[in-house]
Design a protein around this motif. Structure first.
Motif, PDB file in Angstrom:
ATOM      1  N   TYR A 100      50.363  10.360  14.340  1.00 49.66           N
ATOM      2  CA  TYR A 100      49.277  10.942  15.149  1.00 49.66           C
ATOM      3  C   TYR A 100      49.776  11.736  16.345  1.00 49.66           C
ATOM      4  O   TYR A 100      48.978  12.246  17.127  1.00 49.66           O
ATOM      5  N   CYS A 117      46.538   1.404  23.513  1.00 49.75           N
ATOM      6  CA  CYS A 117      45.594   1.410  22.395  1.00 49.75           C
ATOM      7  C   CYS A 117      44.399   0.550  22.811  1.00 49.75           C
ATOM      8  O   CYS A 117      44.531  -0.670  22.935  1.00 49.75           O
ATOM      9  N   PRO A 118      43.229   1.180  23.019  1.00 44.80           N
ATOM     10  CA  PRO A 118      42.053   0.411  23.434  1.00 44.80           C
ATOM     11  C   PRO A 118      41.750  -0.751  22.499  1.00 44.80           C
ATOM     12  O   PRO A 118      41.327  -1.821  22.947  1.00 44.80           O
ATOM     13  N   MET A 119      41.995  -0.578  21.197  1.00 46.20           N
ATOM     14  CA  MET A 119      41.718  -1.692  20.277  1.00 46.20           C
ATOM     15  C   MET A 119      42.665  -2.873  20.546  1.00 46.20           C
ATOM     16  O   MET A 119      42.226  -4.022  20.534  1.00 46.20           O
ATOM     17  N   CYS A 156      38.635   0.500  16.424  1.00 50.27           N
ATOM     18  CA  CYS A 156      39.295   1.705  16.939  1.00 50.27           C
ATOM     19  C   CYS A 156      38.208   2.747  17.164  1.00 50.27           C
ATOM     20  O   CYS A 156      37.523   3.137  16.207  1.00 50.27           O
ATOM     21  N   VAL A 175      52.027   4.599  20.967  1.00 48.10           N
ATOM     22  CA  VAL A 175      51.337   3.866  22.032  1.00 48.10           C
ATOM     23  C   VAL A 175      52.106   2.581  22.344  1.00 48.10           C
ATOM     24  O   VAL A 175      53.003   2.185  21.588  1.00 48.10           O
ATOM     25  N   CYS A 202      42.879  10.736  19.045  1.00 48.21           N
ATOM     26  CA  CYS A 202      43.208   9.571  19.875  1.00 48.21           C
ATOM     27  C   CYS A 202      43.852  10.093  21.167  1.00 48.21           C
ATOM     28  O   CYS A 202      44.999  10.563  21.146  1.00 48.21           O
ATOM     29  N   GLU A 211      40.619   1.644   9.143  1.00 54.92           N
ATOM     30  CA  GLU A 211      39.992   1.383  10.447  1.00 54.92           C
ATOM     31  C   GLU A 211      38.581   1.984  10.510  1.00 54.92           C
ATOM     32  O   GLU A 211      37.865   1.796  11.495  1.00 54.92           O
ATOM     33  N   ASN A 247      48.498  -3.498  15.726  1.00 55.81           N
ATOM     34  CA  ASN A 247      47.856  -2.894  16.907  1.00 55.81           C
ATOM     35  C   ASN A 247      47.384  -3.985  17.869  1.00 55.81           C
ATOM     36  O   ASN A 247      46.188  -4.171  18.111  1.00 55.81           O
TER      37      ASN A 247
HETATM   38 FE1  SF4 Z   1      44.546   2.607  18.841  1.00 53.51          FE
HETATM   39 FE2  SF4 Z   1      42.851   3.955  17.308  1.00 53.51          FE
HETATM   40 FE3  SF4 Z   1      44.486   5.281  18.896  1.00 53.51          FE
HETATM   41 FE4  SF4 Z   1      45.427   3.996  16.741  1.00 53.51          FE
HETATM   42  S1  SF4 Z   1      44.043   5.730  16.762  1.00 53.51           S
HETATM   43  S2  SF4 Z   1      46.289   3.991  18.802  1.00 53.51           S
HETATM   44  S3  SF4 Z   1      44.074   2.212  16.698  1.00 53.51           S
HETATM   45  S4  SF4 Z   1      42.845   3.873  19.533  1.00 53.51           S
END
Ligand code: SF4
Ligand code: 13P
Length: 328
Positions: free
Chosen positions: A28, A88-90, A197, A63, A285, A225, A140
């Motif tokens: 990503y 990572c908010p999750m 996520c 992350v 993201c 996800e 994660n």
């Molecule tokens: Fe976290 Fe979603 Fe970003 Fe992956 S894409 S780092 S799961 S917030």
């Protein structure tokens, strides 16, 4: 601008040699970050790489939980996270114990503008509710959550990991969508945490319908996800690198991509004769995009930011990660 980028690239490559460093990037990351990386992959591939790579320094472009995992698996190496705020908010939706943390809005997440998470409920609380039930933890998560778990999993191996356990029921932390997908693909009972996520959870059935109408010849790939009702409409559900493999081996020439748009770079590069459409253009993201070439250069120059997991937590997290990595 191009000259500037070229200068930064040259400086990164020089420092990389000098420091005996290796640059790992998640699928990503920004295009230019993926381009300069020694290895780009999904979470499972990156964990394997971090465990076996020969170098002194690992620059982890991803992350923070990913850099933590690299530190857990390679304690003798210096692990650098170029942007300290890349989280990572999750992963932050579950904690082992302690204070309540409240999450409010996520940028671009219009459907639930005042979602508050998590509740006054911790990993230790759910374990106490289900004594003896093993905890399967998605990578994660933070290292202390992994250390309190029995085994880790990624989006690529979640079903295999669950099936590898002798127990009839398992607790799955923290992604409710990945858990729902796993529950559909195993006979075991899944006790799911309520995390998500925000990038993938925003995809709706309506988005799928629109994409099918716009691109009737395309195959639709979705990341686990995404919500179960979306996954049920997809042609293929898999991790980011699983999508790369699927697109390459398929006879189809058009694909709708149901994951973070950073993956479009490799999909396009590795399949120049195929066409890829994002399922939603706003599947971005923000944390994955924090790392730029200038961040990598600074990381290598100043050896920042060093991620070092404390030894007691590291040993617990390593056990859960190693148990996952043993599964073929
Ligand atoms: Fe976290 Fe979603 Fe970003 Fe992956 S894409 S780092 S799961 S917030
Ligand atoms: P994978 O690349 O393992 O499919 O993970 C997706 C993700 O969201 C990582 O943050």
């Amino acid at each position: 601008m191009e000259d500037e980028q070229k200068k930064i690239t040259e400086e990164i490559l020089r420092l990389k040699e000098e420091r005996r460093a290796i640059i790992l990037s998640h699928n990503y990351q920004r295009d230019e970050v993926q381009e300069i990386a020694d290895f780009t992959g999904d979470s499972l591939e990156l964990s394997r790489k971090a465990a076996g790579v020969d170098c002194d320094v690992i620059v982890f472009c991803g992350v923070n939980f990913m850099a933590e995992s690299a530190s857990v698996l390679s304690p003798d190496k210096t692990v650098l996270l170029p942007e300290l705020e890349a989280n990572c908010p999750m992963a932050d939706m579950v904690r082992v114990s302690g204070e309540r943390k409240v999450w409010k809005t996520f940028p671009g997440y219009d459907e639930q503008p005042t979602f508050v998470f998590p509740h006054d409920f911790t990993l230790r609380d759910i374990k106490a509710q289900h004594p003896g039930v093993p905890v399967v933890t998605y990578v994660n998560t933070t290292a202390d959550v992994k250390a309190e778990s029995d085994i880790c999993c990624t989006s690529a191996n979640v079903v295999k990991v669950i099936e590898s356990l002798p127990d009839k029921e398992v607790i799955c932390i923290p992604d409710r969508n990945l858990s729902a997908w796993a529950a559909k693909n195993t006979d075991k009972k899944i006790i799911a945490w309520d995390g998500f996520c925000h990038v993938h959870d925003r995809v709706s059935v309506e988005d799928v319908r629109k994409a099918r109408k716009l691109y009737p010849n395309a195959l639709l790939m979705a990341h686990p996800e995404c919500r179960l009702e979306v996954l049920e409409l997809a042609d293929h559900v898999t991790s980011t690198s699983g999508m790369l493999r699927f697109a390459k081996s398929s006879d189809a020439t058009e694909f709708v991509v149901g994951t973070e748009i950073g993956l479009m770079y490799r999909l396009g590069k590795e399949n120049p004769d195929k066409i890829f459409y994002p399922l939603r253009k706003d599947m971005i993201c923000p944390n994955m995009k924090k790392t730029r070439l200038s961040s990598i250069l600074r990381a290598l120059k100043e050896l920042t930011h060093i991620i070092k997991v404390p030894e007691d937590i590291r040993l617990g997290a390593k056990k859960a990660l190693d148990r996952m990595l043993e599964i073929k």
